[in-house]
Write a protein that holds these residues in place. Sequence first.
Motif, PDB file in Angstrom:
ATOM      1  N   VAL A   4     -13.626  -3.751 -29.355  1.00 28.34           N
ATOM      2  CA  VAL A   4     -12.371  -4.413 -29.681  1.00 28.34           C
ATOM      3  C   VAL A   4     -11.438  -3.407 -29.927  1.00 28.34           C
ATOM      4  N   LEU A   5     -10.179  -3.624 -29.170  1.00 26.67           N
ATOM      5  CA  LEU A   5      -8.824  -2.924 -28.749  1.00 26.67           C
ATOM      6  C   LEU A   5      -7.883  -3.792 -29.793  1.00 26.67           C
ATOM      7  N   GLU A   6      -7.259  -3.168 -30.518  1.00 22.69           N
ATOM      8  CA  GLU A   6      -5.972  -3.719 -30.993  1.00 22.69           C
ATOM      9  C   GLU A   6      -4.636  -3.081 -30.374  1.00 22.69           C
ATOM     10  N   ALA A   7      -4.127  -3.863 -29.256  1.00 19.12           N
ATOM     11  CA  ALA A   7      -3.203  -3.355 -28.498  1.00 19.12           C
ATOM     12  C   ALA A   7      -2.182  -4.318 -28.073  1.00 19.12           C
ATOM     13  N   ALA A   8      -1.034  -4.230 -28.903  1.00 18.36           N
ATOM     14  CA  ALA A   8      -0.035  -5.099 -28.735  1.00 18.36           C
ATOM     15  C   ALA A   8       0.792  -5.113 -27.513  1.00 18.36           C
ATOM     16  N   ILE A   9       0.519  -3.905 -26.755  1.00 17.63           N
ATOM     17  CA  ILE A   9       1.384  -3.859 -25.309  1.00 17.63           C
ATOM     18  C   ILE A   9       0.261  -3.638 -24.388  1.00 17.63           C
ATOM     19  N   LEU A  10      -0.923  -4.194 -24.514  1.00 19.42           N
ATOM     20  CA  LEU A  10      -2.026  -4.035 -23.412  1.00 19.42           C
ATOM     21  C   LEU A  10      -1.565  -4.497 -22.080  1.00 19.42           C
ATOM     22  N   LEU A  11      -1.175  -5.713 -21.954  1.00 24.03           N
ATOM     23  CA  LEU A  11      -0.788  -6.536 -20.907  1.00 24.03           C
ATOM     24  C   LEU A  11       0.479  -6.008 -20.395  1.00 24.03           C
ATOM     25  N   ASP A  12       1.537  -5.718 -21.261  1.00 17.17           N
ATOM     26  CA  ASP A  12       2.806  -5.057 -20.692  1.00 17.17           C
ATOM     27  C   ASP A  12       2.557  -4.066 -19.960  1.00 17.17           C
ATOM     28  N   ALA A  13       1.644  -2.991 -20.495  1.00 17.10           N
ATOM     29  CA  ALA A  13       1.252  -1.694 -19.838  1.00 17.10           C
ATOM     30  C   ALA A  13       0.543  -1.776 -18.605  1.00 17.10           C
ATOM     31  N   ALA A  21     -12.767  -8.465 -20.604  1.00 14.82           N
ATOM     32  CA  ALA A  21     -12.034  -9.893 -21.394  1.00 14.82           C
ATOM     33  C   ALA A  21     -10.836  -9.470 -22.142  1.00 14.82           C
ATOM     34  N   VAL A  22     -10.036 -10.288 -22.076  1.00 15.13           N
ATOM     35  CA  VAL A  22      -8.469 -10.066 -22.900  1.00 15.13           C
ATOM     36  C   VAL A  22      -8.404 -11.193 -23.866  1.00 15.13           C
ATOM     37  N   TRP A  23      -8.321 -11.026 -25.186  1.00 17.50           N
ATOM     38  CA  TRP A  23      -8.052 -12.379 -25.886  1.00 17.50           C
ATOM     39  C   TRP A  23      -6.806 -12.066 -26.525  1.00 17.50           C
ATOM     40  N   ILE A  24      -6.196 -13.217 -26.669  1.00 21.26           N
ATOM     41  CA  ILE A  24      -4.634 -12.998 -27.607  1.00 21.26           C
ATOM     42  C   ILE A  24      -4.890 -13.705 -28.626  1.00 21.26           C
ATOM     43  N   ILE A  25      -4.559 -12.999 -29.899  1.00 21.90           N
ATOM     44  CA  ILE A  25      -4.407 -13.422 -31.145  1.00 21.90           C
ATOM     45  C   ILE A  25      -3.291 -14.117 -31.528  1.00 21.90           C
ATOM     46  N   THR A  26      -3.102 -15.408 -31.685  1.00 23.63           N
ATOM     47  CA  THR A  26      -1.546 -15.815 -32.003  1.00 23.63           C
ATOM     48  C   THR A  26      -1.186 -16.201 -33.209  1.00 23.63           C
ATOM     49  N   ALA A  27      -0.126 -16.184 -33.648  1.00 24.42           N
ATOM     50  CA  ALA A  27       0.372 -16.635 -34.878  1.00 24.42           C
ATOM     51  C   ALA A  27       1.881 -17.000 -34.789  1.00 24.42           C
ATOM     52  N   PRO A  28       2.132 -17.862 -35.409  1.00 26.74           N
ATOM     53  CA  PRO A  28       3.823 -18.365 -35.427  1.00 26.74           C
ATOM     54  C   PRO A  28       4.275 -17.070 -36.136  1.00 26.74           C
ATOM     55  N   TYR A  29       5.711 -17.217 -35.481  1.00 31.68           N
ATOM     56  CA  TYR A  29       6.488 -16.107 -35.606  1.00 31.68           C
ATOM     57  C   TYR A  29       6.558 -15.779 -36.950  1.00 31.68           C
ATOM     58  N   ASP A  30       6.910 -16.763 -37.954  1.00 27.86           N
ATOM     59  CA  ASP A  30       7.447 -16.436 -39.266  1.00 27.86           C
ATOM     60  C   ASP A  30       6.242 -15.877 -40.200  1.00 27.86           C
ATOM     61  N   ILE A  31       4.952 -16.447 -39.937  1.00 28.51           N
ATOM     62  CA  ILE A  31       3.672 -15.770 -40.413  1.00 28.51           C
ATOM     63  C   ILE A  31       3.317 -14.563 -39.972  1.00 28.51           C
ATOM     64  N   ALA A  32       3.546 -14.015 -38.646  1.00 28.72           N
ATOM     65  CA  ALA A  32       3.317 -12.678 -38.189  1.00 28.72           C
ATOM     66  C   ALA A  32       4.615 -11.991 -38.855  1.00 28.72           C
ATOM     67  N   LEU A  33       5.871 -12.297 -38.867  1.00 33.03           N
ATOM     68  CA  LEU A  33       6.801 -11.548 -39.431  1.00 33.03           C
ATOM     69  C   LEU A  33       6.517 -11.273 -41.016  1.00 33.03           C
ATOM     70  N   GLN A  34       6.022 -12.167 -41.820  1.00 28.83           N
ATOM     71  CA  GLN A  34       5.898 -12.264 -43.319  1.00 28.83           C
ATOM     72  C   GLN A  34       4.503 -10.995 -43.264  1.00 28.83           C
ATOM     73  N   ARG A  35       3.631 -11.135 -42.407  1.00 32.17           N
ATOM     74  CA  ARG A  35       2.330 -10.341 -42.478  1.00 32.17           C
ATOM     75  C   ARG A  35       2.954  -8.746 -42.192  1.00 32.17           C
ATOM     76  N   LEU A  36       3.824  -8.318 -41.549  1.00 40.30           N
ATOM     77  CA  LEU A  36       4.116  -7.216 -41.171  1.00 40.30           C
ATOM     78  C   LEU A  36       4.930  -6.680 -42.538  1.00 40.30           C
ATOM     79  N   ILE A  37       5.633  -7.345 -43.101  1.00 39.01           N
ATOM     80  CA  ILE A  37       6.577  -7.153 -44.287  1.00 39.01           C
ATOM     81  C   ILE A  37       5.730  -6.731 -45.460  1.00 39.01           C
ATOM     82  N   GLU A  38       4.605  -7.692 -45.782  1.00 38.43           N
ATOM     83  CA  GLU A  38       3.767  -7.576 -46.751  1.00 38.43           C
ATOM     84  C   GLU A  38       2.522  -6.377 -46.621  1.00 38.43           C
ATOM     85  N   LYS A  39       2.088  -6.380 -45.314  1.00 39.17           N
ATOM     86  CA  LYS A  39       0.791  -5.464 -45.125  1.00 39.17           C
ATOM     87  C   LYS A  39       1.268  -4.007 -44.840  1.00 39.17           C
TER      88      LYS A  39
END
Length: 105
Positions: A4-13, A21-39
């Motif tokens: 498993v690779l965690e690579a936010a830019i895997l496809l862009d690069a 196989a390439v899986w995208i893990i989605t989350a609503p913008y506000d939840i993803a933003l809150q997770r970054l702030i908190e974690k």
Amino acid sequence: SIIVLEAAILLDAQWDDLCDAVWIITAPYDIALQRLIEKRSMKQEDAQKRMDAQEGNRGLGRGKNTATEEMEKEGSRITAIVNNDGNERGELVEKLKLVLKEEGF
């Protein structure tokens, strides 16, 4: 074996050709933003800049990106899309197990 690779830019690069196989893990913008702030103890402005810097903004719950993800999935760049809008890690684990089973792993 599964790697498993965690690579936010895997496809862009365009590194997806290195993966079976390439899986995208989605989350609503506000939840993803809150997770970054908190974690990661980020300021809201810094977290927004980081998220907005991702060329495709894949998985961030913005209307335009859902179509992009689906088009890339149809073009075989993305093999699975998993929604991570829950608060419990166990929910995501169960969703991932289901996709693994569907993909034949």
